[in-house]
Design a protein around this motif. Structure first.
Motif, mmCIF file in Angstrom:
data_model
loop_
_atom_site.group_PDB
_atom_site.id
_atom_site.type_symbol
_atom_site.label_atom_id
_atom_site.label_comp_id
_atom_site.label_asym_id
_atom_site.label_seq_id
_atom_site.Cartn_x
_atom_site.Cartn_y
_atom_site.Cartn_z
ATOM 1 N N GLN A 1 47.227 47.814 45.971
ATOM 2 C CA GLN A 1 46.555 47.094 44.887
ATOM 3 C C GLN A 1 46.611 45.587 45.118
ATOM 4 O O GLN A 1 45.620 44.881 44.899
ATOM 5 C CB GLN A 1 47.199 47.451 43.551
ATOM 6 C CG GLN A 1 46.942 48.881 43.099
ATOM 7 C CD GLN A 1 47.686 49.231 41.823
ATOM 8 O OE1 GLN A 1 48.581 48.501 41.373
ATOM 9 N NE2 GLN A 1 47.336 50.355 41.212
ATOM 10 N N ALA A 2 47.763 45.083 45.568
ATOM 11 C CA ALA A 2 47.894 43.648 45.844
ATOM 12 C C ALA A 2 46.979 43.236 46.995
ATOM 13 O O ALA A 2 46.353 42.171 46.956
ATOM 14 C CB ALA A 2 49.344 43.308 46.164
ATOM 15 N N ARG A 3 46.908 44.084 48.020
ATOM 16 C CA ARG A 3 46.041 43.780 49.153
ATOM 17 C C ARG A 3 44.574 43.751 48.715
ATOM 18 O O ARG A 3 43.800 42.902 49.154
ATOM 19 C CB ARG A 3 46.252 44.821 50.250
ATOM 20 C CG ARG A 3 45.600 44.457 51.584
ATOM 21 C CD ARG A 3 45.863 45.526 52.618
ATOM 22 N NE ARG A 3 47.277 45.653 52.921
ATOM 23 C CZ ARG A 3 47.972 46.770 52.775
ATOM 24 N NH1 ARG A 3 47.387 47.855 52.296
ATOM 25 N NH2 ARG A 3 49.247 46.805 53.096
ATOM 26 N N ALA A 4 44.194 44.673 47.849
ATOM 27 C CA ALA A 4 42.821 44.697 47.355
ATOM 28 C C ALA A 4 42.510 43.461 46.513
ATOM 29 O O ALA A 4 41.366 42.989 46.488
ATOM 30 C CB ALA A 4 42.579 45.966 46.534
ATOM 31 N N ALA A 5 43.540 42.932 45.834
ATOM 32 C CA ALA A 5 43.354 41.729 45.028
ATOM 33 C C ALA A 5 43.336 40.463 45.871
ATOM 34 O O ALA A 5 43.012 39.385 45.361
ATOM 35 C CB ALA A 5 44.453 41.636 43.971
#
Length: 777
Positions: free
Chosen positions: A276-280
Motif C-alpha cells: 500500500q505504501a509503495r502504491a502511494a
C-alpha cells in the motif's frame, strides 16, 4: 634527493586538494541519518517489531549497528587485518606507504597501504570507489586527503563504526549486520573469534571460495594467538558461505537473509502495508501498524495448537482477524498457519472463500428491519423447491444434518443456523436487495445478486475473512459500518448507518442466546463464553471452509480454517474447527476486561411470549416497537416463502403487502423447446392471506393483470414493470422484470438465449435441481 621527494609529494597533494574540496565531507550524524536498511520494518502499535519486508533489491543492508553493538572480536580482527596502526596514524599510514613501496620495488607481497579511514573515504565518495583495474594515482591522492579530513572531523570510533556498516562483503551483502545474520544467524554482538575472522577475511576477497576464506581467517586467528580455532575451519566456512547462498563463490548471493533473527509475527499484513505504501509513492523505513504484538502471538499460538489437534482430519490452513469495535483498529492479523501450511505465503485473511452460514445474520437483520419478520415469526423448516438463478431448474436447499424441524421461530432458525428458513427469508428480502446490503457492509462480492440467486442466503458468495469480520463489527456498533484501520497514522474511516440499530440489537440478542442454538450446538459448546458475546459459525459446501465470527462489547473476532487447495476437511464443522480458536482468543481478550450486553436501543421492546401447541417454550422476546407478539399461532403459509401469519397484540393484523417473487431485476428466458402457451411466470405477494389476498391486484405496464395473492402470467418478450396494488388501488410495491424471447425450432435465424444455470450450489449441503421453464436468472 629528499627535497625532490617532498616536492613531488607537495605537488601531488596540491593537485588533489581541489578535487577533494569539491565534495563536501559529510558529518557522522548526517551520514548515519541517510542510511537505510533494505528492509521496511513493520512495528506494532507499541513500537515492537513485527516483521520485515524487503523493499530495496539493489543491495542487502541490515540495520545500522553502533560500535557498542559489535563484538570486540570483530573490532580486534578488522584492525589487525586491515590497519594495524589505525589508532596511531591520522588517516594515512606513511610508514605503511613506505613499506608498500619498498615491497613493490623488490616484488614481494604486502598488506598494502590503504588504511581503514582511506577505505571509508572511498565508500563515502562514489568518485573514489575502486574500479576493476584499481584506483588511479589522482584517486589515491584524493582518497588520502579526504581520509585526513575525516580524521580531523570524526573520532576513531565513529570511523570504525561507519566502516563496519558500509563495507561490502559477499555478493549483495553490505555491512556487518547483514553479513552476520546471513552467514551465522547472529547479531554482530554475538560473533565469536572464529566467526569474526571469517567475516573480516571476506573484506579483501568477498567472493573467494570457502578454502581460501578459511585459510585467510586462520591467518587472522594465528595472529591473535588462537591457532586451535583453526581446527575444522574449512567445514565451518563452507557451511557459513552456503547459508549465505555463496558457497561456490557466487557473487550474486541474493538469497541471503538479514531477517533470519528478526521476528516474523505478521508477514502477510506487513507485505500488505508495504504494498500500500509503495502504491502511494512513499515507502518509509518503518511502518507502525495497529496490531498488538502480544495478541498477535496469542492468536498465532491458538491457531497453531488447534490445527495440530485436528491432525488427521485434512485441515492445515487457518487465519484470524481481531478488530477493536470502537476504533476499527486491527489488533491481530494471522494470515496463515505458517509451518503447518503447504501454502504459508498465501494470505488467507484476505483471500475470498465461500462464506457459508456467516451471511445469515445480515439477511435476518434486513428482514427484521423491513418488518417482514419478527424474532417470533414462524418459518417452515421443510423441503422447498425454488426457481434457480440460471437456466431451467429448481433450487432445493437442505439443512446441514439433512433433518428438518418443521415450524420454528426466527430466533431458533438463526441461532441454530437452519438453512431452509434462511432461504425462505431471502425469498422475502430478494437476492438483489440482500446483495446491496452486503456490499454496503464492505463485502466485495464478485457477482450481482441474481447471479447467486437464493443460494446467497447460505453464503454461496466468496468473501475475505478480514472484510467479513469488519462487517460483523457493524452489529457491535449499532448497525454503523466504517472501514477498518491498519496503520496508527491513518485517519479513522468515516462511519455510516447501514443497518437499523434496533434490528441489529435483535440479531445480537439472538446470536448471544445459547438456549436458542441448543437445537444444533447444544448448551455447552465453544460458542459459549463466561461473558457476553454474540457469535455465528459457518461451513461451506463439502466442508471446504469453516468459519466462526462473533463480537463482544469491545472486540470482533473472526476465524477461518480450511485448506488453501480447496480440499474438503474430514468431519470438521464450525463448532469443532474454527470455534475453539475463536473461544480461546475471546477468553484471552477478556481475561481482565468485562463484556456486558448492549443497552436496549429506542424502538425495541421486550415482552413475554407464548407459543400455541407448545411449538417452543414460553420466553421473553424482543421486538421492534409496534410488532410485539404475546401469542404465536400457526396459520396459512405462502407456498414460496413458507412464512407464518401470526397474531399481534391488536389481534391478527397482517404485515404490509409486498411482492415476494420474482425478485426485482429478474430475467426470464423462454424455452424454445416448450410451446409458448405452456409457459408461465408466477407472481407471489407476501403479507396477504385469506380474504385480504383477494383484495390485492396486479398491474403490468399500466394494464391490470388480475387479482389475488398469486397470479400466473403468460410471458411476453420485453422489459416490463410489475406493480402490486392494495384494495384502494394504491401501488404498494413495484419491480422490473425482463423476458427474453426465442422462436421455437429456429436457431438458425434467432439463436435461443442462453439459459444460465447457477452453479452456486446449496451451501452447507448441496441440493438437487430439476428442469422447470421459464427460469429466472
Amino acid at each position: 634527493m629528499n627535497a625532490s621527494r617532498y616536492a613531488v609529494r607537495a605537488v601531488l597533494l596540491a593537485a588533489c586538494v581541489a578535487s577533494a574540496q569539491a565534495h563536501a565531507l559529510p558529518t557522522f550524524d548526517s551520514m548515519r541519518a541517510s542510511w537505510h536498511s533494505a528492509d521496511v520494518v513493520v512495528l506494532d502499535r507499541h513500537g515492537e517489531p513485527l516483521s520485515r519486508v524487503r523493499d530495496d533489491f539493489r543491495a542487502r543492508r541490515g540495520d545500522w549497528v553502533t560500535l557498542a553493538e559489535i563484538s570486540p572480536a570483530v573490532r580486534t580482527a578488522i584492525v589487525l587485518s586491515e590497519d594495524r596502526r589505525f589508532y596511531a596514524h591520522s588517516g594515512v599510514d606513511w610508514q605503511g606507504v613506505a613499506a608498500a613501496a619498498w615491497a613493490n620495488l623488490w616484488n614481494t607481497r604486502t598488506r598494502g597501504a590503504s588504511t581503514l579511514t582511506m577505505q571509508l573515504a572511498g565508500l563515502l565518495d562514489e568518485g573514489l570507489r575502486r574500479a576493476e583495474g584499481g584506483r588511479s594515482v589522482s584517486q589515491k591522492m584524493a582518497q588520502a586527503v579526504r581520509a585526513a579530513a575525516l580524521e580531523r572531523s570524526w573520532s576513531k570510533d565513529q570511523i570504525l563504526e561507519a566502516y563496519l556498516n558500509l563495507v561490502p562483503f559477499r555478493g549483495e551483502l553490505v555491512g556487518l549486520s547483514a553479513l552476520s545474520q546471513a552467514l551465522f544467524g547472529k547479531y554482530p554482538s554475538g560473533l565469536d573469534a572464529r566467526e569474526a575472522a571469517l567475516a573480516v577475511a571476506l573484506v579483501r576477497a568477498p567472493n573467494a571460495r570457502a578454502p581460501q576464506v578459511a585459510q585467510r581467517a586462520c591467518g587472522i586467528l594465528r595472529e591473535q594467538q588462537l591457532p586451535k580455532a583453526c581446527d575444522g575451519l574449512d567445514g565451518f566456512a563452507q557451511l557459513a558461505l552456503l547459508r549465505s547462498g555463496g558457497g561456490a563463490g557466487n557473487a550474486s548471493a541474493s538469497s541471503a537473509q538479514t531477517s533470519a533473527l528478526a521476528p516474523d509475527l505478521a508477514p502477510h499484513l506487513a507485505r500488505l502495508l508495504v504494498a500500500q505504501a509503495r502504491a502511494a509513492g512513499t515507502v518509509p523505513p518503518t511502518i507502525t501498524s495497529t496490531l498488538d504484538a502480544g495478541l498477535q502471538r496469542a492468536a498465532s499460538r491458538s491457531l497453531d495448537r488447534h490445527l495440530r489437534e485436528l491432525a488427521g482430519r485434512n485441515v492445515e490452513d487457518g487465519a484470524v482477524v481481531v478488530i477493536d469495535n470502537a476504533s476499527g483498529d486491527v489488533l491481530a492479523y494471522v494470515g496463515s498457519s505458517g509451518a503447518l501450511s503447504a501454502a504459508a505465503q498465501v494470505d488467507h485473511a484476505a483471500a475470498p472463500r465461500q462464506a457459508g452460514s456467516t451471511l445469515k445474520p445480515f439477511l435476518y437483520e434486513q428482514a427484521l428491519e423491513a418488518r417482514r419478520l419478527t424474532t417470533a415469526s414462524l418459518l417452515d423448516d421443510r423441503p422447498v423447491n425454488l426457481p434457480t438463478g440460471g437456466g431451467g431448474g429448481l433450487y432445493v436447499p437442505q439443512n446441514y444434518d439433512r433433518q428438518y424441524a418443521g415450524w420454528v421461530s426466527m430466533r431458533a432458525a438463526l441461532a441454530s443456523s437452519l438453512n431452509v428458513p434462511a432461504v425462505r427469508t431471502l425469498v422475502m428480502v430478494t437476492p438483489h436487495r440482500f446483495h446491496q446490503r452486503l456490499t454496503a457492509l464492505g463485502l466485495p462480492l464478485a457477482q450481482a445478486g441474481d447471479y447467486y440467486g437464493y443460494s446467497l442466503a447460505l453464503g454461496s458468495a466468496d468473501v475475505p475473512l478480514a472484510a467479513l469480520t469488519n462487517a460483523y463489527r457493524a452489529f457491535a456498533n449499532g448497525g454503523r459500518y466504517a472501514p477498518a484501520r491498519w496503520r496508527t497514522d491513518a485517519a479513522p474511516g468515516a462511519a455510516r448507518a447501514v443497518m437499523s440499530p434496533a434490528a441489529s440489537y435483535l440479531v445480537a440478542d439472538v446470536l448471544s442466546d445459547r438456549h436458542a442454538r441448543a437445537r444444533t450446538f447444544g448448551l455447552d459448546s465453544p460458542l459459549t463464553t463466561r461473558f457476553w458475546t454474540a457469535v455465528k459459525t459457518g461451513t461451506s459446501k463439502d466442508m471446504r471452509d469453516n468459519w466462526c465470527v462473533g463480537w463482544s462489547q469491545r472486540y470482533t473476532v473472526g476465524v477461518w480454517v480450511g485448506n488453501a487447495s480447496g480440499a474438503s476437511m474430514h468431519e470438521v464443522s464450525g463448532v469443532s474447527g474454527a470455534a475453539p480458536v475463536w473461544h480461546e482468543i475471546m477468553e484471552a481478550l477478556h481475561r481482565s476486561v468485562p463484556s456486558v450486553a448492549p443497552v436496549m436501543p429506542a424502538g425495541v421492546e421486550r415482552v413475554p411470549l407464548r407459543f400455541a401447541d407448545d411449538l417452543e417454550p414460553a420466553r421473553e422476546e424482543v421486538f421492534l416497537a409496534g410488532t410485539a407478539l404475546r401469542m404465536v399461532n400457526l396459520a396459512s403459509a405462502d407456498s414460496v416463502r413458507g412464512a407464518a401469519r401470526t397474531e399481534t397484540q391488536g389481534g391478527g393484523q397482517d404485515r404490509a403487502a409486498a411482492i415476494a417473487s420474482p425478485a426485482d431485476g429478474t430475467v426470464f428466458a423462454l424455452d424454445p423447446d416448450i410451446p409458448p402457451t405452456a409457459q408461465r411466470v408466477w407472481f407471489h405477494a407476501e403479507g396477504v392471506s385469506g380474504q385480504t389476498a383477494q383484495r390485492v391486484s396486479w398491474r403490468m405496464d399500466g394494464k391490470l393483470l388480475g387479482r389475488g395473492g398469486q397470479l400466473a402470467w403468460l410471458p411476453w418478450p420485453g422489459r416490463h414493470q410489475v406493480e402490486l396494488l392494495d384494495a384502494a388501488g394504491k401501488v404498494v410495491d413495484r419491480i422490473g422484470i425482463e423476458v427474453r424471447g426465442a422462436v421455437a425450432k429456429a436457431p438458425q435465424t434467432m439463436p435461443a438465449p442462453a439459459r444460465i444455470r447457477s452453479d452456486a450450489a446449496s451451501v452447507n449441503d448441496s441440493g438437487s435441481r430439476t428442469p422447470a421453464p421459464p427460469t429466472p436468472r
